[in-house]
Structure formats: structure tokens, C-alpha cells
Design an enzyme around this catalytic site. Structure first.
Site, PDB file in Angstrom:
ATOM      1  CB  SER A  42      -0.972  -0.056   1.171  1.00 29.71           C
ATOM      2  OG  SER A  42      -1.974   0.916   1.033  1.00 29.71           O
ATOM      3  CG  ASP A 105      -7.630  -2.492  -2.433  1.00 31.06           C
ATOM      4  OD1 ASP A 105      -8.163  -1.673  -1.644  1.00 31.06           O
ATOM      5  OD2 ASP A 105      -6.430  -2.773  -2.403  1.00 31.06           O
ATOM      6  CG  HIS A 132      -5.814  -2.534   1.239  1.00 31.10           C
ATOM      7  ND1 HIS A 132      -5.481  -1.938   0.037  1.00 31.10           N
ATOM      8  CD2 HIS A 132      -5.012  -1.953   2.168  1.00 31.10           C
ATOM      9  CE1 HIS A 132      -4.529  -1.031   0.248  1.00 31.10           C
ATOM     10  NE2 HIS A 132      -4.221  -1.030   1.522  1.00 31.10           N
TER      11      HIS A 132
END
Length: 153
Positions: A42, A105, A132
Site C-alpha cells: 500500500s 480492494d 486490501h
């Protein structure tokens, strides 16, 4: 470029203790004996990608990658999205780029994840059910890193 002797896990924002949150500690334990490439998840993957614009890196494994600040003030304040990505330099400096993404996601649009894969010519592992990637185990990632090490030997 020689095979790396250790892995660097660069966690995403708000993840808590890296040793116990999500898959980070689980992956670390399984790679301790064999090393691995640079792993990032991320928001902090932008650090890794920007680093590869100017430095040689053996491999980057991206998890939940994206290209813009997503309209978020904190992302914008990071400064990582204030200039264009140097895709060609990244590819020249990093011979092995792998990306994991999921179409479901909740934070990142698939369009941005796909753009990263396309621009970096990354080997893309596309899922439809991982969100995610906040699960506690990540078997596919271990397989990919171990396979990368075998190729480098």
C-alpha cells in the site's frame, strides 16, 4: 546484480505492529532462512518505487499498488505524487517486478493497480477476493519470493 541476502518489508499506513499485524510477521518468519526481494504494501510502496527511480534494486514485490494521491490530503502531503513517475528508470534499475492486486480492494481502484502493472511491465497476480490484502497469511507471496531467489542463483 546479485541475489539479495535479506528482505525488506515496507508496511502500509495504519497497520500497527509489523511483527503481529496482517501478513507481515507471518511472511518474515517464512523468509528468515532464505532472504528475498523488497516487499511493500500500500502507501509505503511509493517509497520503494521512488527509490528505484535512482537506485538499483534486485526486485520489488508490490502489494496493493496505485499511482495517485486518491484525492486524500495525507497521501498528497506525502509528496510522492507531486511529480510524474519515472517508469522507464524504475524498470531499468529493477530487473524483477511483481505485483499483487485485487479487483475488490475497498481503498484502491483497479484502474490504478492495473496502470502500475502495465507501466512497470510487472508480473501481475490478479485476484478478485483479497480486498486490501489484510489477511494474516500470504502463501502466494512466499512462493513468488522463493521462486525469484531460485532464478537468481
Amino acid at each position: 546484480m546479485e541475489s539479495p541476502s535479506k528482505a525488506v518489508i515496507v508496511p502500509g499506513n495504519g497497520g500497527g505492529d509489523v511483527a503481529t499485524h496482517g501478513w507481515y510477521g507471518w511472511v518474515r518468519k517464512r523468509l528468515e532462512q532464505g532472504g528475498g526481494g523488497d516487499l511493500c504494501h500500500s502507501m509505503h510502496l511509493e517509497i520503494d518505487i521512488r527509490y528505484a527511480e535512482t537506485h538499483q534494486v534486485y526486485a520489488i514485490v508490490l502489494v496493493s499498488a496505485y499511482t495517485s494521491d486518491l484525492g486524500d490530503d495525507n497521501e498528497r502531503a506525502s509528496g510522492y505524487f507531486s511529480r510524474p513517475w519515472q517508469w522507464e528508470k524504475i524498470k531499468a534499475n529493477c530487473p524483477h517486478i511483481v505485483q499483487f492486486g485485487s479487483t475488490d480492494d475497498p481503498f484502491l481502484p483497479w484502474k490504478e493497480q492495473q496502470e502500475v502493472a502495465d507501466r512497470l511491465e510487472a508480473k501481475l497476480y490478479k485476484f478478485a477476493d483479497r480486498g486490501h490484502f489484510q489477511n494474516t497469511e500470504f502463501h502466494e507471496l512466499i512462493s513468488v519470493v522463493k521462486s525469484m531467489l531460485k532464478v537468481a542463483e
